[in-house]
Design a protein around this motif. Structure first.
Motif, mmCIF file in Angstrom:
data_model
loop_
_atom_site.group_PDB
_atom_site.id
_atom_site.type_symbol
_atom_site.label_atom_id
_atom_site.label_comp_id
_atom_site.label_asym_id
_atom_site.label_seq_id
_atom_site.Cartn_x
_atom_site.Cartn_y
_atom_site.Cartn_z
ATOM 1 N N ASP A 141 7.396 -8.618 -15.984
ATOM 2 C CA ASP A 141 7.063 -7.473 -15.142
ATOM 3 C C ASP A 141 6.664 -6.309 -16.050
ATOM 4 O O ASP A 141 7.492 -5.754 -16.776
ATOM 5 N N LEU A 142 5.401 -5.924 -16.015
ATOM 6 C CA LEU A 142 4.910 -4.864 -16.889
ATOM 7 C C LEU A 142 5.552 -3.510 -16.607
ATOM 8 O O LEU A 142 5.522 -2.618 -17.463
ATOM 9 N N ASN A 143 6.133 -3.352 -15.437
ATOM 10 C CA ASN A 143 6.783 -2.085 -15.104
ATOM 11 C C ASN A 143 8.125 -1.930 -15.820
ATOM 12 O O ASN A 143 8.673 -0.830 -15.865
ATOM 13 N N ARG A 144 8.636 -3.022 -16.369
ATOM 14 C CA ARG A 144 9.999 -2.992 -16.897
ATOM 15 C C ARG A 144 10.101 -3.237 -18.402
ATOM 16 O O ARG A 144 11.141 -2.955 -18.995
ATOM 17 N N PHE A 145 9.045 -3.756 -19.010
ATOM 18 C CA PHE A 145 9.101 -4.041 -20.436
ATOM 19 C C PHE A 145 8.265 -3.041 -21.231
ATOM 20 O O PHE A 145 7.208 -2.602 -20.776
#
Length: 204
Positions: A157-161
């Motif tokens: 998830d690009l929003n979290r990493f």
């Protein structure tokens, strides 16, 4: 054996990093990979957030996957990451690779020609013991997947990493799905080079 289609392209390698910004994007892009395997009678082995397992199955149902029937026959197996990556409350790369090899060997014995794997990777953010090994594991698992000749998609998830983590992940996957498109990954380096020259550290 039939070819594997991911994001509209024929797969040329067995280890793919998939980056998404929403669950809707994820399931739309991975639809062909999942549906194609089910229709071909192959095994689907998925690892997800245990709190989202029901939601994951609902998404598969929306794709037309008869989840109850497939789980009854063993064609579909969905584990929460506490029963896979974080078994016994910690992450160990060797234990995880042994689990995947066991799944493949058992599935072959049951008559499945291929196992299509996918795993959601947000468990890393829980900072359990051993989680700092994940990038090293991502490099090492290339050898296992090549030997077994089985495809695996690691979902991020690009929003979290963080950006630094995304770069590290890219260096360990020969192919990547970015913006819904499967691409040969120019940042990839071989496991030998990556592990031999890199300081593998956690930067989540």
């Amino acid at each position: 054996m039939n070819e594997v289609t991911v994001a509209g392209r024929k797969l040329q390698h067995f280890h793919i990093a998939a980056f998404f910004r929403s669950r809707e994007e994820e399931y739309e892009v991975l639809r062909s990979y999942i549906q194609e395997g089910i229709h071909a009678g192959e095994k689907a082995f998925h690892i997800c957030d245990p709190s989202l397992k029901h939601d994951h199955l609902k998404h598969l149902e929306t794709m037309g996957v008869p989840t109850s029937d497939c789980m009854r026959t063993g064609q579909l197996e969905v584990l929460g990451w506490n029963d896979a990556y974080l078994k016994d409350g910690r992450f160990d790369g060797d234990t995880m690779m042994a689990l995947l090899e066991e799944v493949v060997q058992t599935s072959r014995a049951e008559g499945f020609s291929r196992v299509r794997m996918m795993g959601h990777m947000e468990w890393v953010l829980e900072e359990r013991p051993g989680a700092e090994q994940v990038i090293e594991y991502e490099a090492r698992i290339n050898h296992l997947l090549n030997r077994l000749q089985q495809p695996a998609i690691c979902v991020y998830d690009l929003n979290r990493f963080s950006g630094s983590t995304v770069i590290a992940v890219l260096r360990t996957h020969p192919y990547a799905i970015v913006g819904g498109v499967l691409r040969e990954n120019p940042f990839y380096v071989s496991p030998e080079e990556f592990l031999g020259t890199s300081t593998v550290s956690k930067s989540f």
